[in-house]
Design an enzyme around this catalytic site. Structure first.
Site, PDB file in Angstrom:
ATOM      1  N   ASP A 111       4.697   7.091  -1.829  1.00 11.58           N
ATOM      2  CA  ASP A 111       3.635   5.829  -2.062  1.00 11.58           C
ATOM      3  C   ASP A 111       3.245   5.834  -3.512  1.00 11.58           C
ATOM      4  O   ASP A 111       3.846   6.028  -4.386  1.00 11.58           O
ATOM      5  CB  ASP A 111       2.254   5.806  -0.568  1.00 11.58           C
ATOM      6  CG  ASP A 111       1.889   4.271  -0.256  1.00 11.58           C
ATOM      7  OD1 ASP A 111       2.139   3.473  -0.772  1.00 11.58           O
ATOM      8  OD2 ASP A 111       1.815   3.708   1.324  1.00 11.58           O
ATOM      9  N   ASN A 149       3.731  -6.133  -3.901  1.00  6.77           N
ATOM     10  CA  ASN A 149       3.363  -4.836  -3.130  1.00  6.77           C
ATOM     11  C   ASN A 149       1.829  -4.250  -4.393  1.00  6.77           C
ATOM     12  O   ASN A 149       1.389  -4.824  -5.044  1.00  6.77           O
ATOM     13  CB  ASN A 149       3.894  -4.167  -2.543  1.00  6.77           C
ATOM     14  CG  ASN A 149       4.235  -3.047  -1.756  1.00  6.77           C
ATOM     15  OD1 ASN A 149       2.869  -3.162  -0.823  1.00  6.77           O
ATOM     16  ND2 ASN A 149       4.079  -1.581  -2.137  1.00  6.77           N
ATOM     17  N   ARG A 201       5.482 -10.478   0.271  1.00 10.20           N
ATOM     18  CA  ARG A 201       4.825 -10.451  -0.811  1.00 10.20           C
ATOM     19  C   ARG A 201       4.674  -9.047  -2.310  1.00 10.20           C
ATOM     20  O   ARG A 201       4.625  -8.777  -1.656  1.00 10.20           O
ATOM     21  CB  ARG A 201       3.321  -9.931   0.368  1.00 10.20           C
ATOM     22  CG  ARG A 201       3.123  -8.531   0.767  1.00 10.20           C
ATOM     23  CD  ARG A 201       2.283  -8.162   1.539  1.00 10.20           C
ATOM     24  NE  ARG A 201       2.494  -6.941   2.436  1.00 10.20           N
ATOM     25  CZ  ARG A 201       2.387  -5.839   1.576  1.00 10.20           C
ATOM     26  NH1 ARG A 201       2.318  -5.727   0.408  1.00 10.20           N
ATOM     27  NH2 ARG A 201       2.354  -4.521   2.363  1.00 10.20           N
ATOM     28  N   ASN A 227       7.148   1.191  -4.314  1.00 11.97           N
ATOM     29  CA  ASN A 227       5.410   1.455  -4.515  1.00 11.97           C
ATOM     30  C   ASN A 227       5.627   2.446  -6.237  1.00 11.97           C
ATOM     31  O   ASN A 227       6.641   2.806  -6.587  1.00 11.97           O
ATOM     32  CB  ASN A 227       5.199   2.369  -3.590  1.00 11.97           C
ATOM     33  CG  ASN A 227       4.194   2.115  -2.341  1.00 11.97           C
ATOM     34  OD1 ASN A 227       3.531   1.543  -2.312  1.00 11.97           O
ATOM     35  ND2 ASN A 227       4.740   1.857  -1.598  1.00 11.97           N
TER      36      ASN A 227
END
Length: 320
Positions: free
Chosen positions: A232, A138, A136, A184
């Site tokens: 992140d 991100n 998927r 990220n």
């Protein structure tokens, strides 16, 4: 290396307490961006959330929800989209008619207002499809030159299955980095000549020189290694410093452009996921967070939280 601890004390860029903007909790908050004045092309939503003034956006990624907020304590969150697939982040499309691009499901999609909320009107590309493992999209962001960059990861976080893709303003899609686990960011320097990208489970933030004319990346350079939790979501402030939400460590890191840790900023959530800063005084910072994987939730886990800051951000760039 030396660094300050930001608790709203003297010398910190955070000058007050962290407070929630809303009582709701996100399963996997992400994609915090500051947009300033923006139209969502949604008369009903505009009436509920306003159409003038400063807006942040963020997502509850696995639920496919896009929300906006002024970033003020107890200012609330307004639901702008609710998709049937994951939504990693969005960027506005340049032009007079309100339109957006997003990292949606297995690729890139265009969103427009449809019956009161934004909805997918066109799937533009699906680079995460058909790769032998379920992936998927991100985190994602537009760079200052109108390109849209998005990472992809395996649903189970499997090592090395992810990648970073770039969509150019002409619609061309390019896989630019592979072998990443959980990408990220990315985040870009104010002029777009440097890209920062985190691979969360490895603890590394790396930087690349960017050819601003073509979007081509230079070789990866080690920028910072995080020894507590994992880096992140990220953003760059008006001083060129990189902020990273540190998953699992209840803090943010703020780095100089050279990679020196300037400040460790505690936050009252265990899993901060992204960070964004407003551009006009009085400056505010918002942080998204997540409840996924937690056996018990603390007071603010999963919430979007906000605090006053001495530092300005940079408005999110648009695609196109």
């Amino acid at each position: 290396m030396n660094s300050k601890v930001g608790t709203g004390s003297e010398g910190s860029v955070i000058t007050g307490a962290w407070r929630p903007v809303d009582e709701r909790r996100f399963e996997l908050g992400e994609g915090a961006r500051f947009l300033g004045s923006v139209s969502f092309g949604d008369a009903e939503g505009e009436a509920a959330g306003g159409s003038e003034g400063a807006f942040f956006v963020c997502v509850d990624l696995l639920r496919g929800q896009l929300l906006s907020t002024t970033g003020e304590p107890a200012g609330g969150l307004t639901l702008r989209a609710e998709l049937d697939r994951p939504l990693g982040a969005v960027a506005q499309v340049k032009g007079d008619e309100p339109a957006w691009v997003g990292a949606v499901g297995e690729g890139f999609a265009r969103l427009r207002s449809d019956g009161g909320r934004l909805a997918v009107t066109e799937v533009l590309a699906t680079p995460a499809a058909g790769r032998g493992v379920a992936l998927r999209m991100n985190d994602a962001v537009a760079d200052p030159h109108g390109r849209f960059w998005a990472g992809a990861m395996a649903y189970d976080g499997a090592h090395g299955q992810g990648f970073l893709a770039r969509m150019d303003p002409d619609g061309g899609v390019h896989l630019v980095l592979e072998g990443i686990s959980i990408p990220n960011g990315p985040a870009f320097s104010p002029g777009g000549a440097v890209m920062y990208l985190a691979d969360t489970p490895t603890g590394w933030i790396r930087r690349h020189r960017v050819d601003t004319a073509t979007g081509e990346l230079g070789a990866a350079q080690d920028f910072a290694h995080v020894g507590e939790g994992g880096p992140d979501g990220m953003t760059v402030d008006a001083q060129g410093c990189l902020w990273s939400a540190i998953w699992g460590a209840s803090c943010l890191h703020r780095y100089s452009p050279e990679g020196t840790l300037l400040e460790r900023i505690p936050v009252p959530v265990r899993q901060p996921t992204s960070v964004a800063l407003s551009v006009e005084p009085p400056y505010r910072v918002i942080v998204t967070s997540a409840t996924i994987g937690l056996d018990e939730t603390g007071e603010h886990d999963g919430r979007v939280i906000t605090a006053p800051s001495t530092v300005a951000g940079i408005p999110a760039a648009a695609f196109g």
